[in-house]
Design a protein around this motif. Structure first.
Motif, PDB file in Angstrom:
ATOM      1  N   LYS A  13       0.823  -1.219   0.000  1.00  0.00           N
ATOM      2  CA  LYS A  13       0.000   0.000   0.000  1.00  0.00           C
ATOM      3  C   LYS A  13       0.850   1.260   0.000  1.00  0.00           C
ATOM      4  O   LYS A  13       0.456   2.289  -0.546  1.00  0.00           O
ATOM      5  N   ASP A  75       8.445  -9.550 -11.837  1.00  0.00           N
ATOM      6  CA  ASP A  75       7.528 -10.369 -11.045  1.00  0.00           C
ATOM      7  C   ASP A  75       6.123 -10.268 -11.627  1.00  0.00           C
ATOM      8  O   ASP A  75       5.388  -9.317 -11.343  1.00  0.00           O
ATOM      9  N   ASN A  97      10.266 -13.829 -12.968  1.00  0.00           N
ATOM     10  CA  ASN A  97       9.554 -14.354 -11.793  1.00  0.00           C
ATOM     11  C   ASN A  97       8.066 -14.382 -12.111  1.00  0.00           C
ATOM     12  O   ASN A  97       7.402 -13.388 -11.894  1.00  0.00           O
ATOM     13  N   ASP A 161      11.640 -22.066  -6.506  1.00  0.00           N
ATOM     14  CA  ASP A 161      10.852 -21.533  -5.392  1.00  0.00           C
ATOM     15  C   ASP A 161      10.053 -22.687  -4.802  1.00  0.00           C
ATOM     16  O   ASP A 161       9.160 -23.221  -5.464  1.00  0.00           O
ATOM     17  N   ASN A 199       6.054 -14.677   3.239  1.00  0.00           N
ATOM     18  CA  ASN A 199       4.797 -15.431   3.126  1.00  0.00           C
ATOM     19  C   ASN A 199       4.561 -16.307   4.359  1.00  0.00           C
ATOM     20  O   ASN A 199       3.423 -16.571   4.729  1.00  0.00           O
ATOM     21  N   ARG A 207       5.387 -10.675  12.995  1.00  0.00           N
ATOM     22  CA  ARG A 207       5.830 -11.321  11.750  1.00  0.00           C
ATOM     23  C   ARG A 207       7.340 -11.275  11.546  1.00  0.00           C
ATOM     24  O   ARG A 207       7.930 -12.211  11.015  1.00  0.00           O
TER      25      ARG A 207
HETATM   26  N1  THG Z   1       7.722 -16.230  -4.581  1.00  0.00           N
HETATM   27  C1  THG Z   1       8.077 -15.551  -5.699  1.00  0.00           C
HETATM   28  N2  THG Z   1       7.750 -14.255  -5.886  1.00  0.00           N
HETATM   29  C2  THG Z   1       7.017 -13.603  -4.951  1.00  0.00           C
HETATM   30  C3  THG Z   1       6.631 -14.251  -3.767  1.00  0.00           C
HETATM   31  C4  THG Z   1       7.004 -15.618  -3.598  1.00  0.00           C
HETATM   32  N3  THG Z   1       6.680 -12.287  -5.140  1.00  0.00           N
HETATM   33  C5  THG Z   1       5.769 -11.621  -4.250  1.00  0.00           C
HETATM   34  C6  THG Z   1       5.922 -12.119  -2.823  1.00  0.00           C
HETATM   35  N4  THG Z   1       5.920 -13.556  -2.801  1.00  0.00           N
HETATM   36  C7  THG Z   1       7.209 -11.591  -2.235  1.00  0.00           C
HETATM   37  N5  THG Z   1       7.148 -10.160  -2.064  1.00  0.00           N
HETATM   38  C8  THG Z   1       6.558  -9.558  -0.948  1.00  0.00           C
HETATM   39  C9  THG Z   1       6.547  -8.179  -0.883  1.00  0.00           C
HETATM   40  C10 THG Z   1       6.050  -7.528   0.226  1.00  0.00           C
HETATM   41  C11 THG Z   1       5.482  -8.254   1.257  1.00  0.00           C
HETATM   42  C12 THG Z   1       5.473  -9.628   1.182  1.00  0.00           C
HETATM   43  C13 THG Z   1       6.007 -10.290   0.076  1.00  0.00           C
HETATM   44  C14 THG Z   1       4.912  -7.540   2.441  1.00  0.00           C
HETATM   45  N6  THG Z   1       3.609  -7.655   2.725  1.00  0.00           N
HETATM   46  C15 THG Z   1       3.012  -7.093   3.933  1.00  0.00           C
HETATM   47  C16 THG Z   1       1.717  -7.826   4.188  1.00  0.00           C
HETATM   48  O1  THG Z   1       1.191  -8.445   3.287  1.00  0.00           O
HETATM   49  O2  THG Z   1       1.263  -7.794   5.332  1.00  0.00           O
HETATM   50  C17 THG Z   1       2.727  -5.603   3.862  1.00  0.00           C
HETATM   51  C18 THG Z   1       1.516  -5.219   3.070  1.00  0.00           C
HETATM   52  C19 THG Z   1       1.408  -3.698   2.850  1.00  0.00           C
HETATM   53  O3  THG Z   1       2.174  -2.905   3.411  1.00  0.00           O
HETATM   54  O4  THG Z   1       0.537  -3.291   2.085  1.00  0.00           O
HETATM   55  O5  THG Z   1       5.623  -6.846   3.130  1.00  0.00           O
HETATM   56  O6  THG Z   1       6.708 -16.275  -2.594  1.00  0.00           O
HETATM   57  N7  THG Z   1       8.796 -16.215  -6.620  1.00  0.00           N
END
Ligand code: THG
Length: 271
Positions: A13, A75, A97, A161, A199, A207
């Motif tokens: 966000k 990605d 990706n 992955d 994740n 977290r």
């Molecule tokens: N494998 C591969 N690519 C990927 C993933 C994967 N790309 C996307 C993702 N997973 C990895 N990238 C992120 C980027 C940011 C966050 C998590 C993974 C993150 N999310 C918080 C949340 O969801 O709570 C914050 C959300 C926010 O601030 O809006 O920080 O597994 N190949």
């Protein structure tokens, strides 16, 4: 460890409005800071923009390329968006990706990998979905590694992955990912791993701690690449300490260097 910075992602966000407004300063600042913090690659995702995805990804690749030399990780599940990003990428060799074992995606993405001489992240899923067990994920990894190498892709350009899913949605997901990493590396030492680290902690409080603990366990299992937040200094401290503990830092030189510079930083802050 190959660190892939995760912050330039339209699902976040905090950054989405900057992408939407084509705010190059904000995007370039986030790119520079991640590289300064130790990112070897920057993941770039414009997936939230749907029909504008290709245009915004193109703009991101060009804009980030103006301020940093690290290669980008494009990605997107969309072959059109991937091609748009690949066309304008000038930072060395990009990573795609991702590819999967799904028939349609495999057939559409593999030609991009060879045409653009890119590396590729391959997700352990296929037409049947995401296997719940290690053997299922390994079988898909084997099929993808065989298919990629047959197409001329070098093992060192393949990143498997293992699929990191939230432990809050299944208590087996941590072990399944760790064991998949261990066995892929055992059979293919030259193939890399790329995990989406954070994740693992979706849906639970604290977290950062969970991500740190998982990082150490996954590195011990053989994980040599991860998509993570390089601006999380504690997490990067763990990367550095774990490399030393796993024998990848002769005489702890990197660890000591990092320790000294963080002490210097702290002293400067105190004034
Ligand atoms: N494998 C591969 N690519 C990927 C993933 C994967 N790309 C996307 C993702 N997973 C990895 N990238 C992120 C980027 C940011 C966050 C998590 C993974 C993150 N999310 C918080 C949340 O969801 O709570 C914050 C959300 C926010 O601030 O809006 O920080 O597994 N190949």
């Amino acid at each position: 460890m190959i660190v892939i910075g995760e912050k330039l992602n339209s699902t976040l966000k905090a950054i989405r409005p900057a992408m939407e407004a084509r705010d190059s300063e904000t995007v370039q600042d986030l790119a520079r800071r991640q590289v300064a913090a130790g990112a070897n690659y920057l993941d770039v995702n414009a997936g939230m923009f749907l029909e504008e995805e290709s245009d915004i990804l193109t703009w991101l690749v060009e804009t980030i390329g103006e301020v940093t030399d690290v290669p980008l990780v494009l990605d997107s599940p969309s072959p059109e968006a991937l091609r748009a990003g690949l066309k304008v990428h000038r930072n060395g060799r990009p990573l795609i990706n991702s590819i999967t074992g799904e028939t349609g995606r495999w057939e559409a993405v593999l030609p991009l990998v060879t045409e653009y001489d890119a590396g590729v992240i391959a997700l352990c899923m296929d037409d049947e979905g995401m296997p719940e067990d290690v053997d299922g994920r390994l079988a898909i990894a084997e099929t993808m590694i065989r298919g990629l190498t047959r197409a001329g892709v070098q093992p060192g350009d393949i990143f498997i992955d293992p699929l990191v899913r939230p432990v809050s949605t299944g208590s087996h997901y941590g072990v399944v990912a760790l064991e998949t990493i261990r066995r892929v590396k055992e059979d293919h030492p030259d193939v890399h791993i790329a995990c989406g680290l954070s994740n693992v902690s979706y849906g639970i409080p604290g977290r950062k701690r969970m991500n740190q603990a998982f990082l150490v366990a996954a590195m011990a299992a053989g994980m040599d690449g991860a998509i993570l937040d390089p601006l999380d200094t504690d997490l990067m401290d763990f990367v550095c300490a774990t490399e030393a503990l796993l024998g990848r830092d002769a005489y702890c030189m990197n660890y000591l260097k990092r320790h000294r510079s963080s002490q210097k930083e702290a002293a400067l802050q105190k004034g």
